[in-house]
Structures are given as C-alpha cells and as structure tokens.
Scaffold this active site. Structure first.
Site, short mmCIF file in Angstrom:
data_model
loop_
_atom_site.label_atom_id
_atom_site.label_comp_id
_atom_site.label_asym_id
_atom_site.label_seq_id
_atom_site.Cartn_x
_atom_site.Cartn_y
_atom_site.Cartn_z
N SER A 144 0.83 -1.21 0.00
CA SER A 144 0.00 0.00 0.00
C SER A 144 0.86 1.26 0.00
CB SER A 144 -0.92 0.01 1.22
OG SER A 144 -1.74 -1.13 1.24
N1 SAH Z 1 -0.76 -4.75 4.11
C1 SAH Z 1 -0.05 -4.76 2.87
C2 SAH Z 1 -0.98 -4.58 1.70
C3 SAH Z 1 -1.16 -5.83 0.96
S1 SAH Z 1 -2.28 -5.75 -0.40
C4 SAH Z 1 1.03 -3.71 2.91
O1 SAH Z 1 1.65 -3.56 3.93
O2 SAH Z 1 1.31 -3.07 1.94
C5 SAH Z 1 -3.68 -6.58 0.26
C6 SAH Z 1 -3.49 -8.03 0.59
O3 SAH Z 1 -4.75 -8.49 1.02
C7 SAH Z 1 -3.09 -8.92 -0.56
O4 SAH Z 1 -1.89 -9.56 -0.27
C8 SAH Z 1 -4.23 -9.93 -0.68
O5 SAH Z 1 -3.81 -11.22 -1.00
C9 SAH Z 1 -4.79 -9.87 0.72
N2 SAH Z 1 -6.16 -10.36 0.89
C10 SAH Z 1 -7.23 -10.16 0.07
N3 SAH Z 1 -8.30 -10.81 0.57
C11 SAH Z 1 -7.90 -11.40 1.73
C12 SAH Z 1 -8.54 -12.22 2.68
N4 SAH Z 1 -9.82 -12.59 2.60
N5 SAH Z 1 -7.81 -12.67 3.73
C13 SAH Z 1 -6.51 -12.34 3.86
N6 SAH Z 1 -5.85 -11.60 2.98
C14 SAH Z 1 -6.53 -11.12 1.92
#
Ligand code: SAH
Length: 297
Positions: A144
């Site tokens: 993000s």
């Molecule tokens: N927190 C991260 C952002 C990751 S992007 C950062 O520090 O930048 C969002 C993430 O959410 C992705 O890796 C995706 O696989 C995950 N995601 C989507 N749906 C999800 C779910 N139901 N349970 C767990 N993770 C999920």
C-alpha cells in the site's frame, strides 16, 4: 486457516547468511518522485548489519535495528537487499510528505520513519520504496501507498483510550510492511494473508527485523481470527463490498475498524463498536485497494 501462528523473533539465519553483497543495481528514474529520492540518496551506501541474538527484543531494539539497517556505510563497496541504499533522510522525506498530506499523529509518523520500507520490496523495486505509491509485490497484489498506511493507522488510533491499542488485526499481510508499522503502535499485531507465497514473503521480510509482537497467519481474513479476538483495532488492506460480519463480531466494545469498501469506487470506512449489538459507520475519504477475496490460495 491451516498454519500455526508464526512466532517472532525467528532465527537469524536469513540475516547472517546474507553476506554476498550486491552492487547497487538501479538509479533508473521512472517517476518524478523517484528522481527526488535518487537525488536525496546521493552516493551513500549501506552496510549489512548482524543483529545480536537476544531472548527479549523490545520495540526500541527493533527500532534501533531498523535504524542500523538504514545507516550509510563508511567502507562497504557493496550492499545487499537487507541493507540497501536508503538513508534516514530519504525515509524522513517520505514521512514529511505523508504529514503534508494531512497525517498528524506523531506516533504514526515516528513509526513510518523507523520501518525500513525498502526491505519489503523486491530488489528491483527497492529504489522506488519511498515514493508515495502502491507498488507490485507479486501475485497481482501491491504494497500500500505510504500515505494510506499512515492514515488508516491514525484513524484506528483515534480511540477513547488515547491511542493505546492492545491487540490489532490486519487483513491482508501482503509483504508485511503495514504489520511492521502497526507493531510500533500496538502491543500485539495479528495479520492474516490468504495467498501462501505472500504469507511466506512477509515472514521472510520481517525475519531480519526480529519484531517480537507480530503474529502472521495464513488463512481467509474474512473469517477473522476468533482464537485471538477480541481486537481493539482492525485494519483491512483489501476492499470488499461490505465489511464481513465475523470481523465486526471480533471487535471489542469501543474498538475501531478501518476498511476500504467498494469495488471500482472505494471509500475508507471507519466502524466503531459502541455496544454488544451496535456499531456506527463513518465514511471518510476515497481510496483504492486490491479486492478482498474469500478463501485461500
Ligand atoms: N498490508 C499490505 C498490503 C497488501 S495488499 C502492505 O503492507 O502493503 C492486500 C493483501 O490483502 C493482498 O496480499 C491480498 O492477497 C490480501 N487479501 C485479500 N483478501 C484477503 C482475505 N480474505 N484474507 C486475507 N488476505 C486477503
């Protein structure tokens, strides 16, 4: 949810094994922000650090470890990923930008200044780590944007406890960056990821930081983590059409949940639990996140 919680600190092998230094690979300027960053970097280089193995690692030790990772080397000609070419000044510039965008919570800004974001990027993209953008981490997911990471945590911290957070849950670990930032503002951080290779990536990204208060879980975050609930803060890093009821049920009374909601048009939503059966919802600013999906892969 099949894996056991991963406990930190983890073995140091990934740190001490990384002895093969690499030349700094890229000064390619793809964006104006990157140009600013490259200028700020100048020609300094970082040296790999070897962390001491201690049984009790405090948050401040994590902070100093992170700082040491970002310290310019006096003598090294080469660097590796765990100590890539990022100065404190570059990260500070990122934090100043986040503050200019409206984030005022000093504790959040301090956490952003400490966590070495470049260590959560693949080597080819580490040079972009401090621009204000979301960037790919593989599997069609992104790390993000720094502003939104800070903003969501700031909103979560604006509770009636003066910002004290005992236990927080993140849905969507991705590369682990936001979990690392959360670890600086909450006593315990639980984070769930549904894509196994990303769960593993986060684990290996976080290992050298030896953050003692993060627990990573592989599973479907839409189900929450009943065994660790209730949480006084929950952050979703992926956007659903609505916030799953399981997560609402796992909030403390007084707890705050921050989530992107929507599909093409998304808004940040703050949900507060005000009693056993009542929640309030406030719509905040527009945002853009990858989709929240059910199940694991
Ligand atoms: N927190 C991260 C952002 C990751 S992007 C950062 O520090 O930048 C969002 C993430 O959410 C992705 O890796 C995706 O696989 C995950 N995601 C989507 N749906 C999800 C779910 N139901 N349970 C767990 N993770 C999920």
């Amino acid at each position: 949810m099949s894996d056991k919680p991963k406990r930190f600190p983890l073995p140091l092998s990934s740190v001490v094994d990384k002895k093969t230094p690499l030349e700094r690979t890229s000064r390619t300027v793809a964006t104006p922000q990157a140009a600013t960053k490259n200028a700020a970097w100048g020609s300094s280089q970082l040296q790999p650090i070897v962390l001491k193995s201690t049984s009790t690692t405090s948050s401040s030790q994590v902070l100093s470890a992170a700082k040491a990772m970002a310290r310019p080397a006096q003598t090294a000609n080469h660097v590796d990923r765990s100590s890539s070419l990022v100065s404190d000044a570059v990260r500070k510039a990122m934090v100043n930008r986040v503050a200019r965008q409206g984030v005022t919570d000093a504790k959040v800004l301090a956490a952003m200044e400490i966590v070495p974001r470049h260590m959560f990027m693949e080597p080819g993209l580490a040079s972009q780590a401090y621009i204000d953008a979301s960037l790919p981490i593989g599997h069609h997911q992104t790390i993000s944007q720094p502003y939104i990471v800070a903003r969501m945590i700031e909103i979560m911290r604006a509770n009636s406890q003066g910002g004290v957070l005992e236990r927080v849950l993140e849905i969507g670990t991705g590369c682990g960056y936001q979990a690392a930032v959360l670890s600086q503002v909450a006593k315990e951080v639980y984070s769930i990821e549904r894509i196994k290779p990303l769960h593993e990536l986060a684990r290996s990204n976080l290992r050298p930081l030896r953050i003692p208060n993060i627990r990573l879980h592989y599973g479907d975050g839409m189900l929450g983590l009943p065994q660790a609930a209730p949480f006084d803060g929950i952050i979703l890093a992926a956007a659903g059409l609505e916030v799953p009821q399981a997560l609402l049920d796992q909030m403390t009374i007084g707890g705050r949940l921050v989530a992107p909601v929507g599909s093409r048009h998304q808004v940040l939503q703050l949900i507060q639990r005000i009693s056993k059966f009542d929640w309030t919802s406030t719509t905040l600013e527009d945002c853009h996140f990858v989709p929240l999906r059910a199940g694991t892969i």
